[in-house]
Design an enzyme around this catalytic site. Structure first.
Site, short mmCIF file in Angstrom:
data_model
loop_
_atom_site.label_atom_id
_atom_site.label_comp_id
_atom_site.label_asym_id
_atom_site.label_seq_id
_atom_site.Cartn_x
_atom_site.Cartn_y
_atom_site.Cartn_z
N LYS A 204 116.68 33.41 55.75
CA LYS A 204 118.08 33.22 55.36
C LYS A 204 118.88 34.42 55.84
O LYS A 204 118.58 35.56 55.49
CB LYS A 204 118.19 33.07 53.85
CG LYS A 204 119.65 32.94 53.37
CD LYS A 204 119.73 32.59 51.91
CE LYS A 204 121.18 32.55 51.46
NZ LYS A 204 121.29 32.20 50.04
N LYS A 258 118.26 29.14 57.53
CA LYS A 258 119.63 28.99 57.05
C LYS A 258 120.48 30.12 57.56
O LYS A 258 120.05 31.26 57.46
CB LYS A 258 119.60 29.01 55.52
CG LYS A 258 120.95 28.86 54.87
CD LYS A 258 120.78 28.95 53.38
CE LYS A 258 122.17 28.93 52.76
NZ LYS A 258 122.13 29.19 51.36
C1 PBG Z 1 123.13 31.74 47.15
C2 PBG Z 1 123.28 30.60 48.07
C3 PBG Z 1 124.22 30.54 49.08
C4 PBG Z 1 124.10 29.30 49.68
C5 PBG Z 1 123.06 28.62 49.04
N1 PBG Z 1 122.55 29.44 48.04
C6 PBG Z 1 125.28 31.50 49.46
C7 PBG Z 1 124.98 32.91 49.61
O1 PBG Z 1 123.85 33.32 49.91
O2 PBG Z 1 125.91 33.68 49.41
C8 PBG Z 1 124.97 28.84 50.80
C9 PBG Z 1 125.07 27.37 51.03
C10 PBG Z 1 126.20 26.96 51.89
O3 PBG Z 1 126.96 27.79 52.45
O4 PBG Z 1 126.37 25.75 52.04
N2 PBG Z 1 121.96 31.94 46.51
#
Ligand code: PBG
Length: 334
Positions: A204, A258
């Site tokens: 991520k 991601k």
């Molecule tokens: C946070 C989380 C995020 C997303 C999913 N879980 C955002 C972040 O890490 O700030 C992003 C999902 C999206 O942008 O559609 N735990």
């Protein structure tokens, strides 16, 4: 390993021959997309009878639990593979100690129980991270400006266990702390949840494509600073493989990359290297860019949506988390 391509010289070989009709194109098509490949992220909030639009994500709603159940019925009717629950929390629901995250009665856990009661066959995935309950919007506890790892991992285990107790099928740790997969797996085994799966957000990235999501869950105004000390540097690729290897080694059943489209190279490397069930998250910013351009009349929304989802399958993904899930599933069912 892909076979070495053999080709006769022109005109014996005319690669256009196999593109001449829809029927032939269908016969030689290398990848397919079905509704069962899709995971639909939904946002749950307090109240009843509420479907509140998220301004930065056209067509996406924050739903009260009763409306989430309606969405679950829709997901099942459309043959969508799973639904993934994210809570929307107002500033009054957020604290420094994040206790809401493992409250058996929090929005996520109430939604899981309601879905499992109404649509038991639908696969339910969750989000494990403290950001939706944290006063400062971070995925872990903050001590003297540092996002602390080990104390956060302990709390993530409590959060995951509360979700498993509520009936979640797939736990989705999105926090990027070190050691959380092993700790959650040990916790699940110890509490009799040996069939509960973990889909690790293994690779991520610290991405600006999450902007609209942070609005959707109420974290935008809460977040202080950035997430670069725990999420990955967009410049890195080998590190993604180390993270995936680590998480599979700790007991993850499935792994995720991601964001999605800007990171298809990572999807391909992960699939080729490990052969494990691999998912990508087409995140909020990717979704909203397509919606915005389509609203301007600059692109054909339906075609771009389907093309973007097929790209994930071509890159080696088994499935995709996407806000387009119901719209795409409707088209795939035609
Ligand atoms: C946070 C989380 C995020 C997303 C999913 N879980 C955002 C972040 O890490 O700030 C992003 C999902 C999206 O942008 O559609 N735990």
């Amino acid at each position: 390993m892909a076979p070495t391509p053999i080709s006769a010289p022109f005109p014996a070989a005319r690669l256009r021959r196999t593109r001449q009709s829809e029927g032939i194109r269908g016969l030689v098509r290398e990848n397919g997309l079905s509704a069962a490949d899709l995971i639909w992220p939904v946002f749950v909030r307090s109240g009843t009878e509420i479907e509140e639009p998220v301004p930065s994500m056209p067509g996406v709603m924050r739903r009260s639990v009763d409306k989430i159940v309606d969405a679950a019925h829709e997901a099942e009717a459309l043959g969508i593979g799973a639904i993934c629950i994210f809570p929307y929390t107002g500033i009054e629901e957020r604290t420094e100690d994040c206790t809401g995250a493992w409250d058996p009665e929090n929005h996520t856990n109430r939604a899981i129980r309601a879905i499992k009661a109404a649509v038991p066959s639908l696969t339910v995935m969750t989000d494990v991270a403290l950001d939706t309950y944290n006063i400062n919007g971070h995925d872990g506890f903050v001590e003297n400006g540092e996002i602390v790892n080990d104390r956060t991992v302990e709390a993530l285990v409590w959060m995951a266990l509360a979700q498993a107790d509520a009936g979640a099928d797939i736990i989705g740790p999105s926090d990027m702390m070190d050691g959380r997969i092993g700790a959650i797996r040990t916790g699940l085994e110890a509490k009799g949840h040996q069939n509960v799966m973990i889909l690790s957000y293994a690779a991520k990235y610290a991405s600006a494509f999450y902007g609209p999501f942070r609005d959707a869950v109420g974290a935008s105004s809460a977040l202080s600073g950035d997430k670069k000390t725990y999420q990955m540097d967009p410049a890195n690729s080998d590190e993604a493989l180390r993270l995936v290897a680590r998480d599979l080694g700790e007991g993850a059943d499935m792994v995720m990359v991601k964001p999605g489209m800007p990171y298809l190279d990572i999807c391909r490397r992960v699939k080729d290297t490990f052969g494990a069930p691999t998912f990508a998250y087409q995140v909020s910013g990717e979704y909203s860019m397509i919606k915005a351009a389509a609203a301007q009349g600059w692109i054909d929304e339906e075609r771009v949506m389907m093309e973007s989802l097929m790209a994930f399958k071509r890159a080696g993904c088994d499935g995709v988390l996407t806000y387009f899930a119901p719209a795409a599933a409707k088209i795939l069912g035609r």
